[in-house]
Design a protein around this motif. Structure first.
Motif, PDB file in Angstrom:
ATOM      1  N   LYS A  57      31.725  47.958  89.469  1.00 51.97           N
ATOM      2  CA  LYS A  57      31.137  48.857  88.683  1.00 51.97           C
ATOM      3  C   LYS A  57      31.220  48.287  87.354  1.00 51.97           C
ATOM      4  CE  LYS A  57      31.198  53.440  91.146  1.00 51.97           C
ATOM      5  NZ  LYS A  57      31.800  54.952  90.978  1.00 51.97           N
ATOM      6  N   GLY A  58      32.499  47.965  86.873  1.00 53.57           N
ATOM      7  CA  GLY A  58      32.611  47.145  85.744  1.00 53.57           C
ATOM      8  C   GLY A  58      31.976  45.945  85.326  1.00 53.57           C
ATOM      9  N   LEU A  59      31.651  45.128  86.494  1.00 50.34           N
ATOM     10  CA  LEU A  59      30.794  44.098  86.448  1.00 50.34           C
ATOM     11  C   LEU A  59      29.357  44.371  86.076  1.00 50.34           C
ATOM     12  CD1 LEU A  59      29.943  41.194  86.753  1.00 50.34           C
ATOM     13  CD2 LEU A  59      29.778  41.613  89.483  1.00 50.34           C
ATOM     14  N   HIS A  70      36.491  51.800  74.057  1.00 53.37           N
ATOM     15  CA  HIS A  70      37.020  51.714  75.287  1.00 53.37           C
ATOM     16  C   HIS A  70      36.157  50.915  76.245  1.00 53.37           C
ATOM     17  CE1 HIS A  70      39.297  55.101  74.569  1.00 53.37           C
ATOM     18  NE2 HIS A  70      38.246  55.888  73.821  1.00 53.37           N
ATOM     19  N   GLN A  71      34.710  50.673  76.078  1.00 54.31           N
ATOM     20  CA  GLN A  71      34.155  49.879  76.744  1.00 54.31           C
ATOM     21  C   GLN A  71      34.377  48.471  76.570  1.00 54.31           C
ATOM     22  OE1 GLN A  71      30.008  50.344  76.994  1.00 54.31           O
ATOM     23  NE2 GLN A  71      29.457  48.657  78.223  1.00 54.31           N
ATOM     24  N   SER A  72      34.946  47.957  75.341  1.00 55.34           N
ATOM     25  CA  SER A  72      35.227  46.629  75.060  1.00 55.34           C
ATOM     26  C   SER A  72      36.421  46.418  75.613  1.00 55.34           C
ATOM     27  CB  SER A  72      35.382  46.714  73.425  1.00 55.34           C
ATOM     28  OG  SER A  72      34.157  46.821  72.886  1.00 55.34           O
ATOM     29  N   LYS A  73      37.578  47.401  75.462  1.00 45.26           N
ATOM     30  CA  LYS A  73      38.875  46.971  76.201  1.00 45.26           C
ATOM     31  C   LYS A  73      38.653  47.032  77.819  1.00 45.26           C
ATOM     32  CE  LYS A  73      43.291  49.334  76.409  1.00 45.26           C
ATOM     33  NZ  LYS A  73      44.090  50.653  76.397  1.00 45.26           N
ATOM     34  N   ALA A  74      37.557  47.548  78.432  1.00 48.82           N
ATOM     35  CA  ALA A  74      37.490  47.451  79.791  1.00 48.82           C
ATOM     36  C   ALA A  74      36.897  46.134  80.034  1.00 48.82           C
ATOM     37  CB  ALA A  74      36.435  48.647  80.283  1.00 48.82           C
ATOM     38  N   ALA A  75      36.239  45.826  79.302  1.00 46.53           N
ATOM     39  CA  ALA A  75      35.472  44.279  79.281  1.00 46.53           C
ATOM     40  C   ALA A  75      36.460  43.199  79.381  1.00 46.53           C
ATOM     41  CB  ALA A  75      34.410  44.024  78.301  1.00 46.53           C
ATOM     42  N   TYR A  76      37.314  43.332  78.525  1.00 47.26           N
ATOM     43  CA  TYR A  76      38.568  42.327  78.198  1.00 47.26           C
ATOM     44  C   TYR A  76      39.397  42.410  79.351  1.00 47.26           C
ATOM     45  CZ  TYR A  76      37.419  41.486  73.316  1.00 47.26           C
ATOM     46  OH  TYR A  76      36.743  40.881  72.237  1.00 47.26           O
ATOM     47  N   SER A  77      39.646  43.892  79.960  1.00 47.05           N
ATOM     48  CA  SER A  77      40.591  43.809  80.823  1.00 47.05           C
ATOM     49  C   SER A  77      39.913  43.138  82.320  1.00 47.05           C
ATOM     50  CB  SER A  77      40.772  45.362  81.187  1.00 47.05           C
ATOM     51  OG  SER A  77      41.590  45.626  80.069  1.00 47.05           O
ATOM     52  N   PHE A  78      38.734  43.136  82.277  1.00 47.56           N
ATOM     53  CA  PHE A  78      37.854  42.520  83.548  1.00 47.56           C
ATOM     54  C   PHE A  78      37.998  41.015  83.366  1.00 47.56           C
ATOM     55  CE2 PHE A  78      34.209  40.410  85.075  1.00 47.56           C
ATOM     56  CZ  PHE A  78      34.059  41.134  86.490  1.00 47.56           C
TER      57      PHE A  78
END
Length: 422
Positions: free
Chosen positions: A39-41, A64-72
């Motif tokens: 889902k993140g992709l 929050h979405q930026s942090k999720a992208a970096y974590s991905f």
């Protein structure tokens, strides 16, 4: 109230606010073993596609979405090959219905020379300066096979490999510096990437009914590539780089045979074409009249090919198409192409077809321009080469998507090539 850059762009009408569902269609089958990552992709792909020219922070809706992208991108369990294979599957689906597909290969060097803290990049260029010895440019080497229809519609990637040059010990470095790099087999040279991509793009079972023609520039003018293609009946069109001796009775008879350019120059002109060159590099647009010649010949294996030690290398039956500009304006360099192919050429129309196919090779250069100048992938700072590979993989698919919709909208499907006589 704080308004994010993305919200400002939405109000200005520069960003698509709703997902078109393209990410689900293109990457929906990707399985990382964790639904959250899948889902993140999709979310990252949609965000980047909606704001392709923006940085990661600007493309994402909030922190929050930026942090999720970096974590991905930091997640080591993310395999970029799974992302690519999902896109490859969709590319093959789009190829259905087109009897001939051009598999255009090219290499692009993604430079991160100013990102000194990024780890694991590798060297993509090296030279000596007056004040600095061994000046090096760091980055990644991207070799892509881009699928295009014979009408010029880009339908996606068929293969991609992002790598870097390994650090060589002194003995291996000396071998690579010998004349024509003949001391090593092709499997140990960087040029093996052309053969690997050729083989991979011709092994899709779904494309067995399609004619997949590999199209390459002069860097792919390699006997080993032609041998693999001819042995397995993989069609190709490659621009010649060297004026080799052909039609030799034997590789040991130095005085036999003739130069390929000499053979083509004495071949009769079969007709003329007119091609329009766009304005570029401070030069005005112009129209050129070109003479077309074609002939068949035998390409003999190079005498110094290291594979002679283990097996007998075959002579290859190939065809050549010569395209030479009749006259030019003062100061203009005349256009002079020599195209090599293992596809039979029996008449003027078949020769013109190969020229048209090679003209479409510029599609992949436009793809690289979108990726580097439009999407500005060389400005991304993710701290490590592995993270950048995941990022470049997603951005490559987005660059294709932008190009695909641009071509559809503008209806620019054919190169500016017109027949005069035949």
């Amino acid at each position: 109230m704080i308004v994010s850059d993305r919200e400002k762009k939405m109000k200005e009408g520069n960003v698509t606010t709703a997902s078109t569902g393209w990410a689900e269609s293109e990457f929906g089958i990707v399985d990382f073993g964790d639904k959250r990552l899948s889902k993140g992709l999709l979310k990252i792909a949609d965000s980047f596609a909606n704001s392709p020219e923006c940085s990661i922070n600007q493309a994402c809706e909030d922190w929050h979405q930026s942090k999720a992208a970096y974590s991905f991108f930091q997640n080591e369990s993310i395999c970029e090959r799974r992302i690519l294979e999902s896109h490859f599957t969709k590319t093959v689906e789009r190829a259905q219905g087109y009897p001939t597909i051009l598999a255009i290969q090219d290499t692009s060097y993604i430079s991160y020379k100013n990102h000194k803290k990024t780890q694991g990049l590798g060297v993509i260029a090296a030279r000596t300066r007056a004040k600095t010895k061994n000046f090096q440019t760091h980055g990644r080497i991207m070799h892509t096979t881009f699928a295009v229809t014979t009408e010029g519609l880009p339908i996606g990637l068929l293969e991609q490999k992002i790598s870097s040059r390994p650090i060589l010990d002194e003995e291996l470095k000396e071998l690579k510096q010998r004349s024509h790099n003949i001391a090593l087999p092709i499997e140990e040279k960087e040029s093996i990437r052309w053969i690997e991509s050729l083989e991979k793009t011709n092994h899709y079972p779904e494309l067995e009914k399609n004619k997949v023609v590999t199209v390459c520039d002069r860097e792919a003018d390699i006997y080993d590539l032609f041998e693999v293609a001819s042995t397995h009946s993989f069609p190709f069109v490659v621009r010649a780089r060297q004026d080799r001796t052909v039609n030799k009775k034997s590789q040991y008879f130095k005085k036999s045979g003739e130069k390929l350019l000499a053979l083509m120059s004495r071949s009769p002109c079969q007709g003329e074409i007119k091609i329009n060159f766009p304005a570029r590099n401070n030069k005005a647009k112009r129209t050129a009249i070109l003479e077309v010649r074609f002939n068949h010949f035998t390409m003999n294996p190079p005498r110094n090919n290291v594979k002679h030690k283990t097996r007998k290398l075959p002579d290859l039956k190939l065809h050549a198409v010569s395209v030479i500009e009749k006259s030019t304006l003062l100061g203009e360099e005349p256009m002079n192409w020599m195209l090599l192919t293992n596809i039979d050429i029996n008449n003027f129309e078949e020769a013109i077809e190969k020229i048209q196919w090679y003209c479409l090779r510029w599609r992949i250069e436009i793809f690289h321009k979108i990726l580097k100048s439009g999407l500005k992938v060389e400005e991304c700072r993710l701290g490590s080469a592995e993270r950048l590979i995941r990022y470049l993989t997603i951005m490559s698919v987005i660059a294709w998507r932008i190009f695909f919709y641009y071509i559809n909208r503008e209806n620019k499907s054919n190169p500016s090539l017109y027949f005069l006589t035949g």
